[in-house]
Design a protein around this motif. Structure first.
Motif, PDB file in Angstrom:
ATOM      1  N   VAL A  17       0.851  -1.202   0.000  1.00  0.00           N
ATOM      2  CA  VAL A  17       0.000   0.000   0.000  1.00  0.00           C
ATOM      3  C   VAL A  17       0.884   1.248   0.000  1.00  0.00           C
ATOM      4  N   ILE A  18       2.040   1.148   0.672  1.00  0.00           N
ATOM      5  CA  ILE A  18       2.968   2.296   0.729  1.00  0.00           C
ATOM      6  C   ILE A  18       3.369   2.692  -0.695  1.00  0.00           C
ATOM      7  N   ARG A  19       3.740   1.703  -1.481  1.00  0.00           N
ATOM      8  CA  ARG A  19       4.208   2.007  -2.839  1.00  0.00           C
ATOM      9  C   ARG A  19       3.036   2.377  -3.757  1.00  0.00           C
ATOM     10  N   GLU A  20       1.867   1.828  -3.467  1.00  0.00           N
ATOM     11  CA  GLU A  20       0.665   2.225  -4.220  1.00  0.00           C
ATOM     12  C   GLU A  20       0.368   3.715  -3.973  1.00  0.00           C
ATOM     13  N   LEU A  33       4.187  12.278   1.076  1.00  0.00           N
ATOM     14  CA  LEU A  33       4.617  12.001   2.461  1.00  0.00           C
ATOM     15  C   LEU A  33       4.180  10.589   2.827  1.00  0.00           C
ATOM     16  N   ALA A  34       4.037   9.749   1.797  1.00  0.00           N
ATOM     17  CA  ALA A  34       3.629   8.361   2.016  1.00  0.00           C
ATOM     18  C   ALA A  34       4.867   7.468   2.136  1.00  0.00           C
ATOM     19  N   GLN A  35       5.527   7.239   1.007  1.00  0.00           N
ATOM     20  CA  GLN A  35       6.664   6.312   1.032  1.00  0.00           C
ATOM     21  C   GLN A  35       7.893   7.005   1.615  1.00  0.00           C
ATOM     22  N   GLY A  36       8.556   6.309   2.515  1.00  0.00           N
ATOM     23  CA  GLY A  36       9.681   6.923   3.224  1.00  0.00           C
ATOM     24  C   GLY A  36      10.974   6.903   2.432  1.00  0.00           C
ATOM     25  N   PHE A  37      11.088   7.807   1.460  1.00  0.00           N
ATOM     26  CA  PHE A  37      12.382   7.969   0.783  1.00  0.00           C
ATOM     27  C   PHE A  37      12.690   9.462   0.668  1.00  0.00           C
ATOM     28  N   HIS A 122       3.340  -2.662  12.759  1.00  0.00           N
ATOM     29  CA  HIS A 122       4.649  -3.076  12.270  1.00  0.00           C
ATOM     30  C   HIS A 122       4.835  -2.636  10.830  1.00  0.00           C
ATOM     31  N   TYR A 123       6.091  -2.597  10.418  1.00  0.00           N
ATOM     32  CA  TYR A 123       6.429  -2.262   9.036  1.00  0.00           C
ATOM     33  C   TYR A 123       5.743  -3.265   8.105  1.00  0.00           C
ATOM     34  N   GLU A 124       5.162  -2.705   7.066  1.00  0.00           N
ATOM     35  CA  GLU A 124       4.306  -3.470   6.145  1.00  0.00           C
ATOM     36  C   GLU A 124       4.916  -4.793   5.665  1.00  0.00           C
ATOM     37  N   ASN A 171      11.553   2.579  15.402  1.00  0.00           N
ATOM     38  CA  ASN A 171      10.435   1.849  14.828  1.00  0.00           C
ATOM     39  C   ASN A 171       9.669   2.615  13.749  1.00  0.00           C
ATOM     40  N   ASN A 172       9.340   1.879  12.734  1.00  0.00           N
ATOM     41  CA  ASN A 172       8.431   2.330  11.682  1.00  0.00           C
ATOM     42  C   ASN A 172       7.152   1.518  11.878  1.00  0.00           C
ATOM     43  N   PRO A 173       5.985   2.090  12.076  1.00  0.00           N
ATOM     44  CA  PRO A 173       5.607   3.467  11.823  1.00  0.00           C
ATOM     45  C   PRO A 173       5.519   4.350  13.068  1.00  0.00           C
ATOM     46  N   VAL A 202      17.174  -0.206  10.508  1.00  0.00           N
ATOM     47  CA  VAL A 202      17.471   0.682   9.370  1.00  0.00           C
ATOM     48  C   VAL A 202      17.526   2.157   9.779  1.00  0.00           C
ATOM     49  N   TYR A 203      16.853   2.506  10.889  1.00  0.00           N
ATOM     50  CA  TYR A 203      16.867   3.921  11.327  1.00  0.00           C
ATOM     51  C   TYR A 203      17.840   4.140  12.488  1.00  0.00           C
ATOM     52  N   GLU A 204      18.846   3.274  12.616  1.00  0.00           N
ATOM     53  CA  GLU A 204      19.741   3.319  13.785  1.00  0.00           C
ATOM     54  C   GLU A 204      20.417   4.673  13.977  1.00  0.00           C
ATOM     55  N   SER A 232      20.071   2.415   2.885  1.00  0.00           N
ATOM     56  CA  SER A 232      18.994   3.217   2.277  1.00  0.00           C
ATOM     57  C   SER A 232      18.755   4.508   3.031  1.00  0.00           C
ATOM     58  N   LYS A 233      18.656   4.389   4.362  1.00  0.00           N
ATOM     59  CA  LYS A 233      18.289   5.540   5.189  1.00  0.00           C
ATOM     60  C   LYS A 233      19.524   6.284   5.679  1.00  0.00           C
ATOM     61  N   THR A 234      20.575   5.508   6.024  1.00  0.00           N
ATOM     62  CA  THR A 234      21.775   6.115   6.594  1.00  0.00           C
ATOM     63  C   THR A 234      22.505   6.974   5.557  1.00  0.00           C
ATOM     64  N   TYR A 318      11.517   8.493  10.852  1.00  0.00           N
ATOM     65  CA  TYR A 318      10.954   9.751  10.323  1.00  0.00           C
ATOM     66  C   TYR A 318       9.494   9.618   9.918  1.00  0.00           C
ATOM     67  N   TYR A 319       8.722   9.035  10.831  1.00  0.00           N
ATOM     68  CA  TYR A 319       7.291   8.859  10.583  1.00  0.00           C
ATOM     69  C   TYR A 319       6.490   9.363  11.779  1.00  0.00           C
ATOM     70  N   VAL A 320       5.255   9.813  11.471  1.00  0.00           N
ATOM     71  CA  VAL A 320       4.335  10.191  12.547  1.00  0.00           C
ATOM     72  C   VAL A 320       2.984   9.550  12.258  1.00  0.00           C
ATOM     73  N   VAL A 364      -3.449   7.330  10.165  1.00  0.00           N
ATOM     74  CA  VAL A 364      -2.628   7.397   8.956  1.00  0.00           C
ATOM     75  C   VAL A 364      -1.193   7.737   9.377  1.00  0.00           C
ATOM     76  N   ARG A 365      -0.258   7.442   8.456  1.00  0.00           N
ATOM     77  CA  ARG A 365       1.154   7.729   8.740  1.00  0.00           C
ATOM     78  C   ARG A 365       1.700   8.733   7.736  1.00  0.00           C
ATOM     79  N   PHE A 366       2.396   9.739   8.275  1.00  0.00           N
ATOM     80  CA  PHE A 366       3.096  10.707   7.414  1.00  0.00           C
ATOM     81  C   PHE A 366       4.607  10.476   7.544  1.00  0.00           C
TER      82      PHE A 366
HETATM   83  N1  GLN Z   1      10.438   2.130   4.499  1.00  0.00           N
HETATM   84  C1  GLN Z   1       9.739   3.069   3.682  1.00  0.00           C
HETATM   85  C2  GLN Z   1       8.327   3.258   4.202  1.00  0.00           C
HETATM   86  O1  GLN Z   1       7.944   2.650   5.164  1.00  0.00           O
HETATM   87  C3  GLN Z   1       9.774   2.673   2.249  1.00  0.00           C
HETATM   88  C4  GLN Z   1       9.065   1.407   1.980  1.00  0.00           C
HETATM   89  C5  GLN Z   1       9.452   0.837   0.704  1.00  0.00           C
HETATM   90  O2  GLN Z   1       8.826   1.152  -0.278  1.00  0.00           O
HETATM   91  N2  GLN Z   1      10.444   0.005   0.696  1.00  0.00           N
HETATM   92  O3  GLN Z   1       7.618   4.059   3.655  1.00  0.00           O
END
Ligand code: GLN
Ligand code: PMP
Length: 392
Positions: A17-20, A33-37, A122-124, A171-173, A202-204, A232-234, A318-320, A364-366
């Motif tokens: 759903v994140i990538r959608e 502000l959906a996908q975390g990149f 938890h992360y998707e 933690n994400n989210p 990944v967010y260490e 990816s994040k670091t 970096y999510y709320v 929802v998550r931003f």
């Molecule tokens: N980790 C990011 C997120 O939660 C990116 C997810 C992804 O598409 N790999 O939004």
């Protein structure tokens, strides 16, 4: 009856759903502000090193489990920043992102009937990861608004079928950073039940309050922990697909076999480039946290001001997560669809982070891993939201 060509496993989960939501953001020209990149450039040293590696014809497969220079640089980093003794030749596997690290780890250790404890939300990816690896998930709640867990509930989730616990900190989210005390409690359960800890760190290096602790650095845990992480994040390079998996030699052997037959290896020239920065990061890790703090300080008050009702200011990542009940939509997906089309902002429906979608119905998550100017534009749009017409 027509033959069912799609495997039962693949039929059990949807596309991300994140990538959608990213695709929807592109279609509607919305602020993503959906996908975390990140939408900002990577470190120039890194880009230069990648170009040089390609010019130098580093074009063929790397050693399956990772270019030696990167594994060695990672081992030094783990010693200095995570308090872990890591042997680059036997304990490290470089993967195609933490995504591959996590699925390889699970495929390497899970047998049919094995249970895995997972905190929720938890992360998707963990949902499909569990299905693909054949694990039986046991979900334990992180409780709002502080995202703490009940020790009794976790303790009850462990039994003789438990093979592993997945710990994602920061933690994400939720933005939760697990404390040393919480991790020590979980480590005690792992030792008691002879269970593996599989971490997602990944967010260490993106921590605002508290301190990141790798559970592998706690007493008696190195031998039973698989530590996954990512560049990816670091290094702000989600498209380079570089991740890591650190585990004791015997477990690493199994992970490396899975990794080998899944992907053969991660992109070689990019590993060579990343090794250079990992070996000599200067103040990169400290700067990263500082820059994200600035983004948090800009964006979080914007959510409060627009009455988006954030559940908690994130201590890391970096999510709320926000409570959208007051908008009166039938569910989180209807809200997210409205926000992207009519409000010009993409977020992720909260149900993506729960096995039972009803638990995320009012959330929802931003993501705020964006340039300050992007976040300012988002803030203006949030303040200017139209009144929802028919609440679809
Ligand atoms: N980790 C990011 C997120 O939660 C990116 C997810 C992804 O598409 N790999 O939004
Ligand atoms: N774990 C978590 C908690 C994440 O948020 C993400 C998204 N980046 C990943 C893993 C996947 O990371 P990678 O890009 O390294 O595959």
């Amino acid at each position: 009856m027509a033959r069912q060509h799609v495997a039962k496993k693949a039929a059990q989960f949807t596309e991300s759903v994140i990538r959608e939501m990213t695709r929807l953001a592109q279609r509607h020209g919305a602020v993503n502000l959906a996908q975390g990149f990140p939408d900002f450039p990577a470190d120039p040293r890194l880009k230069k090193a990648a170009c040089e590696a390609i010019q130098a014809d580093v074009n063929q497969y790397a050693v399956t489990w990772g270019a030696p220079a990167l594994r060695e640089a990672l081992a030094r980093k783990y010693r200095k920043y995570n308090g872990m003794e890591v042997r680059p030749d036997t304990d490290v596997t470089v993967t195609c992102g933490a995504t591959e690290a996590m699925i390889s780890a699970l495929l390497a250790v899970i047998d049919p009937g094995d249970e895995v404890v997972i905190f929720e939300p938890h992360y998707e990816n963990y949902g499909p990861d569990v299905i693909l690896s054949g694990a039986t998930p046991r979900f334990v709640h992180l409780r709002e608004p502080d995202w703490t867990f009940d020790e009794n509930e976790v303790a009850k989730a462990f039994n003789k079928r438990t093979k592993a616990i997945v710990i994602n900190t920061p933690n994400n989210p939720t933005g939760k950073v697990f404390t040393r005390g919480e991790l020590a409690f979980l480590a005690g359960l792992c030792r008691k039940w002879d269970v593996l800890a599989i971490t997602d760190e990944v967010y260490e290096h993106i921590v605002y309050e508290g301190k990141h602790v790798s559970i592998a650095s706690l007493d008696g845990m190195a031998e039973r922990t698989i530590t996954t992480s990512s560049l990816s994040k670091t290094f702000c390079i989600t498209g380079w697909r570089l991740g890591t998996c650190v585990a004791p030699e015997k477990i690493t052997g199994a992970i490396r076999k899975v990794h080998d037959f899944l992907t053969v290896g991660a992109p070689h020239p990019l590993q060579v480039a990343a090794a250079k920065l990992m070996d000599d990061p200067g103040t990169l890790f400290e700067d990263l946290a500082g820059e994200y703090r600035e983004r948090r300080e800009l964006f979080y008050p914007g959510l409060v001001e627009a009455d988006l009702r954030p559940l908690r200011k994130p201590a890391g990542a970096y999510y709320v997560m926000c409570d959208i009940a007051r908008f009166g939509f039938p569910d989180d997906t209807a809200f997210a669809q409205w926000l992207v089309k009519d409000g010009g902002i993409a977020c992720v429906p909260g149900s993506s982070f729960y096995v039972d979608p009803s638990q995320g119905r009012t959330k929802v998550r931003f993501a705020f891993c964006k340039k300050l100017e992007t976040l300012r534009a988002a803030r203006r749009k949030l303040l200017d939201l139209p009144t929802p017409a028919a609440k679809r």
